[in-house]
Design an enzyme around this catalytic site. Structure first.
Site, PDB file in Angstrom:
ATOM      1  CG  ASP A  14      -2.097   0.901   1.084  1.00  0.00           C
ATOM      2  OD1 ASP A  14      -2.336   1.413  -0.029  1.00  0.00           O
ATOM      3  OD2 ASP A  14      -2.787   1.120   2.095  1.00  0.00           O
ATOM      4  CG  ASN A  62      -7.322  -2.456  -5.313  1.00  0.00           C
ATOM      5  OD1 ASN A  62      -6.355  -3.180  -5.109  1.00  0.00           O
ATOM      6  ND2 ASN A  62      -7.678  -1.488  -4.489  1.00  0.00           N
TER       7      ASN A  62
HETATM    8  C1  FPP Z   1      -2.089   0.097  -3.369  1.00  0.00           C
HETATM    9  O1  FPP Z   1      -1.586   1.419  -3.367  1.00  0.00           O
HETATM   10  C2  FPP Z   1      -1.468  -0.667  -4.443  1.00  0.00           C
HETATM   11  C3  FPP Z   1      -2.136  -1.210  -5.493  1.00  0.00           C
HETATM   12  C4  FPP Z   1      -3.589  -1.083  -5.680  1.00  0.00           C
HETATM   13  C5  FPP Z   1      -1.413  -1.948  -6.560  1.00  0.00           C
HETATM   14  C6  FPP Z   1      -0.132  -2.623  -6.163  1.00  0.00           C
HETATM   15  C7  FPP Z   1       0.669  -2.945  -7.368  1.00  0.00           C
HETATM   16  C8  FPP Z   1       2.024  -2.920  -7.438  1.00  0.00           C
HETATM   17  C9  FPP Z   1       2.883  -2.626  -6.270  1.00  0.00           C
HETATM   18  C10 FPP Z   1       2.774  -3.216  -8.699  1.00  0.00           C
HETATM   19  C11 FPP Z   1       2.196  -4.352  -9.353  1.00  0.00           C
HETATM   20  C12 FPP Z   1       3.051  -5.237 -10.091  1.00  0.00           C
HETATM   21  C13 FPP Z   1       2.559  -5.894 -11.172  1.00  0.00           C
HETATM   22  C14 FPP Z   1       3.284  -6.975 -11.815  1.00  0.00           C
HETATM   23  C15 FPP Z   1       1.264  -5.492 -11.754  1.00  0.00           C
HETATM   24  P1  FPP Z   1      -2.611   2.628  -3.472  1.00  0.00           P
HETATM   25  O2  FPP Z   1      -2.710   3.020  -4.901  1.00  0.00           O
HETATM   26  O3  FPP Z   1      -3.905   2.243  -2.841  1.00  0.00           O
HETATM   27  O4  FPP Z   1      -1.879   3.710  -2.661  1.00  0.00           O
HETATM   28  P2  FPP Z   1      -2.523   4.861  -1.788  1.00  0.00           P
HETATM   29  O5  FPP Z   1      -3.137   4.193  -0.587  1.00  0.00           O
HETATM   30  O6  FPP Z   1      -1.359   5.701  -1.420  1.00  0.00           O
HETATM   31  O7  FPP Z   1      -3.520   5.574  -2.645  1.00  0.00           O
END
Ligand code: FPP
Length: 233
Positions: A14, A62
């Site tokens: 996250d 998501n």
């Molecule tokens: C949450 O951060 C993260 C995700 C929804 C996606 C995680 C994906 C990766 C780390 C890379 C993926 C790798 C591949 C191969 C596809 P957020 O966007 O919710 O962060 P925030 O809470 O700061 O908004």
């Protein structure tokens, strides 16, 4: 590193969005940086002797609620990882596994993920498990429905055998980056006795050294599984 190494680690990655926003960059660049962090962490996990690392790349929530543009960016990262990066993993004798409901994904992404799993070397010492359109409640409901459809008794063991993770041990440790202290529908059944580690570090800044700190903390903990530790009685 001293102490016991967890066999299976779960990782809730996250903080990509906040990392990008702090740099006045689009969220998709945060996911890009997150993918690079994930690659570094999986390499270190393998070096440390972890056997399974399950990364939460896309929850059912998501997929249902993120803007199309952000989802397209994530699908682009899947395409990149599963055509280019995965080959490096295979060369090191490691493999991938995918858990979750792939049916609503773009057809080419779904096929790449399935192929990634099929092409993995047999008996790999390290497996990177991708949780994609994954949610524990849906997973448990699906397992119960399949037992019921087959007229089988629902027990803890029979249910566990119908989960996506039936062939891998329960996670010893679940790590969440990005400051929130919750599991967000990740490995709820499997994680009944997992140690939990929360850090404020945003995922793109979660370095292999930060990962090691989590493992060090784990190895200091006293896992009793509801019983009494024989050594300390
Ligand atoms: C949450 O951060 C993260 C995700 C929804 C996606 C995680 C994906 C990766 C780390 C890379 C993926 C790798 C591949 C191969 C596809 P957020 O966007 O919710 O962060 P925030 O809470 O700061 O908004």
């Amino acid at each position: 590193m001293e102490g016991s190494i967890p066999r299976h680690v779960g990782l809730i990655m996250d903080g990509n969005g906040r990392w990008a926003q702090a740099r006045h960059m689009p969220r998709s660049l945060g996911h890009n940086a997150g993918m690079n962090a994930m690659i570094r962490i999986s390499k270190r996990a393998k070096e440390l002797g972890v056997s399974w690392l399950t990364v939460y790349v896309l929850s059912t929530e998501n997929l249902a609620s993120r803007p199309k543009e952000e989802l397209d960016g994530l699908f682009g990262l899947f395409r990149k990882y599963f055509t280019v990066n995965v080959k490096k993993l295979y060369k090191q004798g490691a493999g991938v596994k995918v858990i979750g409901d792939l049916s609503p994904l773009p057809q080419d992404v779904k096929e790449l993920l399935e192929r990634g799993e099929k092409d993995s070397p047999a008996g790999a010492a390290f497996t990177l498990v991708f949780a994609v359109n994954y949610g524990s409640r849906a997973e448990i409901a699906r397992a119960a429905a399949s037992l019921s459809a087959d007229g089988e008794e629902i027990t803890e063991e029979s249910l566990a055998k119908r989960l996506y993770t039936s062939d891998i041990p329960a996670p010893d440790l679940i790590i969440r980056t990005g400051g929130e202290k919750r599991l967000s529908n990740f490995l709820l059944y499997q994680g009944a006795y997992s140690e939990l580690y929360f850090t404020d570090v945003l995922f793109p800044d979660f370095t292999p050294r930060e990962f090691e700190k989590a493992i060090e903390e784990y190895s200091r903990r006293d896992r009793r599984f509801g019983g009494i530790n024989e050594l300390k009685r």
